[in-house]
Motif scaffolding. Structure first.
Motif, short mmCIF file in Angstrom:
data_model
loop_
_atom_site.label_atom_id
_atom_site.label_comp_id
_atom_site.label_asym_id
_atom_site.label_seq_id
_atom_site.Cartn_x
_atom_site.Cartn_y
_atom_site.Cartn_z
N GLU A 25 0.84 -1.21 0.00
CA GLU A 25 0.00 0.00 0.00
C GLU A 25 0.88 1.26 0.00
N ILE A 26 2.02 1.18 0.65
CA ILE A 26 2.96 2.32 0.61
C ILE A 26 3.38 2.56 -0.84
N ALA A 27 3.69 1.45 -1.53
CA ALA A 27 4.11 1.57 -2.94
C ALA A 27 3.03 2.27 -3.76
N VAL A 66 5.10 12.24 -6.27
CA VAL A 66 6.33 12.79 -5.69
C VAL A 66 7.50 11.86 -6.01
N SER A 67 8.70 12.39 -6.18
CA SER A 67 9.88 11.54 -6.39
C SER A 67 10.41 11.08 -5.04
N PHE A 68 10.87 9.85 -4.99
CA PHE A 68 11.24 9.30 -3.67
C PHE A 68 12.39 8.31 -3.74
N LEU A 69 13.05 8.17 -2.60
CA LEU A 69 14.07 7.14 -2.39
C LEU A 69 13.60 6.36 -1.17
N TRP A 70 13.33 5.08 -1.36
CA TRP A 70 12.70 4.27 -0.32
C TRP A 70 13.63 3.13 0.08
N VAL A 71 14.00 3.09 1.35
CA VAL A 71 14.83 1.99 1.84
C VAL A 71 13.93 1.00 2.54
N ILE A 72 13.94 -0.25 2.08
CA ILE A 72 13.13 -1.25 2.78
C ILE A 72 13.99 -2.39 3.29
N LYS A 73 13.55 -2.95 4.41
CA LYS A 73 14.31 -4.02 5.05
C LYS A 73 14.03 -5.37 4.39
N ASP A 74 12.80 -5.50 3.84
CA ASP A 74 12.40 -6.79 3.26
C ASP A 74 13.05 -6.96 1.89
N HIS A 75 13.96 -7.90 1.81
CA HIS A 75 14.74 -8.03 0.57
C HIS A 75 14.00 -8.78 -0.53
N ASP A 76 12.95 -9.52 -0.17
CA ASP A 76 12.34 -10.41 -1.15
C ASP A 76 10.99 -9.93 -1.67
N LEU A 77 10.35 -9.03 -0.95
CA LEU A 77 8.98 -8.67 -1.33
C LEU A 77 8.94 -8.03 -2.72
N GLU A 78 8.08 -8.59 -3.56
CA GLU A 78 7.95 -8.13 -4.95
C GLU A 78 7.10 -6.85 -4.98
N LEU A 79 7.65 -5.77 -5.51
CA LEU A 79 6.91 -4.50 -5.50
C LEU A 79 6.60 -3.98 -6.89
N GLY A 80 7.13 -4.65 -7.90
CA GLY A 80 6.94 -4.15 -9.26
C GLY A 80 7.53 -2.76 -9.40
N GLU A 81 8.79 -2.63 -9.00
CA GLU A 81 9.41 -1.30 -8.94
C GLU A 81 9.49 -0.58 -10.29
N ASP A 82 9.42 -1.37 -11.38
CA ASP A 82 9.55 -0.76 -12.71
C ASP A 82 8.51 0.33 -12.94
N ARG A 83 7.35 0.15 -12.27
CA ARG A 83 6.28 1.12 -12.52
C ARG A 83 6.65 2.52 -12.01
#
Ligand SMILES: O=c1ccn([C@@H]2O[C@H](COP(=O)(O)OP(=O)(O)O[C@H]3O[C@H](CO)[C@@H](O)[C@H](O)[C@H]3O)[C@@H](O)[C@H]2O)c(=O)[nH]1
Length: 478
Positions: free
Chosen positions: A309-311, A319-336
């Protein structure tokens, strides 16, 4: 004439949020030409040693972390726990380190007499160890005086005792009538109607040790919370000394200094290649694009539904952002996010990010370190507290010193889910709205105040630390 070099032993609780500020504090002591011995466990040794960068006036001593059946083997830092539900046994197990710590102290004290010990509030038993050698102990809780005063007021007044008090019912603090807290903002077991049990007893014994210690060091400056520092010092023990923000401590890179009074000072060049996200920030600066930095410290647990939901909320915000997440495996579809947002799944140098000129806002869980790092960098906060005393830090940020706004949860509860709509609305408000602008202005003012406080010679925190060292070392010599 050479003066005797004083010796401090620093012993943090095993959590990144506790080790990092004491590492910064170590640099403050090193700049005062105090020899520092940093006590930690084998698993965190390299992290500590890297930060002390082989300073010749520093040593790292390790003692084993107790292996309890209930804790996963090899976990020596609370941020590595598979679940924060294991935090109480993790914290309580540190008591088993006492015999090894006592032995280490015997050797240290015999080799180089120890003038004072700085140990974490969770390591209450270290007071007994220090007392055996007549070493004064300073305690570090990693809490602001604002949060400490509220916790004390809630506990002393038994304000959450009513069994019919709902978790989100506001309770007014008689000593601070402009402040209201809810049960959900106070960490268990203190939020229970009748707190009891081994974890409660553990904390009480830590508080008693703390009250019987020489002083409390505070990671902040007096000017940020004068009312609460004075209140604490009038009504509570031990005396609070504001000697921060620690994150503004400049590393003292001495390459050779056995003779500490006149040793040559060689500043080691920083040869580190910039991380890819720092280059991305540089590019955004050239494009004139302000960046929201999003990070929740070293140990927050966020459900995968909430992360997704954050994504969506960040995507909607524009807004442009830099997001550091602890979960290394969660798929977020970052390409979007295309080039508008980047997700970092590694340990970052957070202070380097916060001081980058393109970073204009910080969505944060309000751990005290992150809060102080943001304020001293002049970056306003979008407060989203998750656990521990973070809800109180969020109140301080949004209501007391007004250096930030708060996220909106779907039900108004501090523990509620944050929807994409609530999130994107507040992100836009922080980055582009009038309230965000006002918070940014105030944060820059507070940033200036914190930097002045840490100024060598004249700043209040600098002077406080000098007075504290004189008092504590003087007592030892008397
Ligand atoms: O990739 C990362 C992640 C974190 N950090 C640093 O890690 C520290 C994290 O500390 P903090 O922001 O205080 O968060 P927590 O790790 O959650 O801290 C714990 O300890 C704090 C001090 O007691 C409390 O205020 C918090 O509530 C508690 O959760 C900060 O210095 C950050 O700059 C990094 O440098 N890189």
């Amino acid at each position: 004439m050479e003066t005797k070099q004083h010796h401090a032993v620093l012993f943090p609780f095993m959590a990144k949020g506790h080790i990092i500020p004491l590492l910064h504090f170590a640099h403050l002591l090193l700049r005062r030409r105090i020899h520092v011995t940093f006590v930690t466990t084998p698993g965190t040794r390299s992290f500590v040693a890297d930060h002390l960068a082989g300073h010749p006036s520093s040593d790292v001593v390790t003692i084993p972390f107790p292996q309890l059946g209930i804790l996963p083997p090899g976990v020596e830092s609370s941020d590595k726990l598979p679940s924060m539900s294991l935090f109480p046994p993790f914290a309580m197990s540190t008591k088993l380190m006492q015999p090894d710590f006592d032995r280490a102290l015997v050797t240290l004290h015999a080799t180089r007499p120890v003038d004072f010990l700085v140990s974490d509030g969770f390591l209450g038993w270290t007071l007994e160890s220090a007392n055996k050698f007549g070493i004064p102990r300073l305690v570090f809780y990693g809490m602001s005086c604002y949060a400490s005063c509220i916790c004390k007021a809630v506990g002393d007044g038994n304000l959450l005792a009513g069994a019919d008090l709902a978790d989100d019912d506001p309770v007014t603090l008689p000593e601070f009538p402009w402040i209201q807290v809810t049960r959900n903002e106070i960490e268990p077991p203190f939020s229970d109607p009748e707190p009891k049990g081994p974890y409660f007893d553990f904390h009480i014994s830590c508080f008693v040790s703390s009250a019987n210690s020489f002083g409390l060091i505070v990671n902040g400056c007096y000017e940020m919370e004068p009312f609460f520092v004075d209140h604490w010092n009038r009504h509570a023990l031990p005396k609070a000394w504001c000697v921060g923000p620690f994150c503004l401590a400049e590393p003292d890179n001495m390459s050779s200094s056995s003779n500490v009074t006149n040793g040559p000072i060689v500043v080691q060049p920083n040869n580190k290649a910039p991380a890819w996200w720092m280059k991305w920030l540089d590019r955004k600066l050239e494009q004139g694009v302000p960046i929201l930095y999003v990070a929740f410290g070293s140990q927050a647990e966020i459900s995968s539904d909430q992360v997704k939901e954050i994504a969506r909320g960040l995507e909607d915000s524009g807004v442009s952002f830099l997001w550091v997440i602890k979960d290394h495996d969660l798929e977020l579809g970052e390409d979007r996010f295309e080039d508008r947002g980047v997700v970092v799944r590694e340990w970052v140098d957070q202070r380097e990010i916060l001081t980058h000129p393109s970073v204009q806002g910080f969505m944060s869980h309000c751990g005290l370190n992150s809060t102080m790092e943001a304020i001293s960098a002049g970056v306003p906060i979008l407060a989203w507290p998750m656990m521990a005393e973070q809800p109180l830090n969020a109140r301080m940020v949004a209501e007391e010193i007004k250096v930030g706004l708060r996220v909106e949860t779907c039900d108004g509860s501090v523990k509620g889910f944050v929807t994409r709509v609530g999130l994107s609305k507040m992100v836009k408000e922080l980055m582009e709205g009038e309230r965000g602008k006002e918070a940014r202005k105030r944060t820059k003012e507070y940033g200036e105040i914190t930097r002045k406080a840490m100024e060598e010679g004249a700043g209040s925190s600098w002077r406080n630390l000098g007075l504290l060292i004189d008092e504590i070392c003087g007592r030892k010599e008397a």
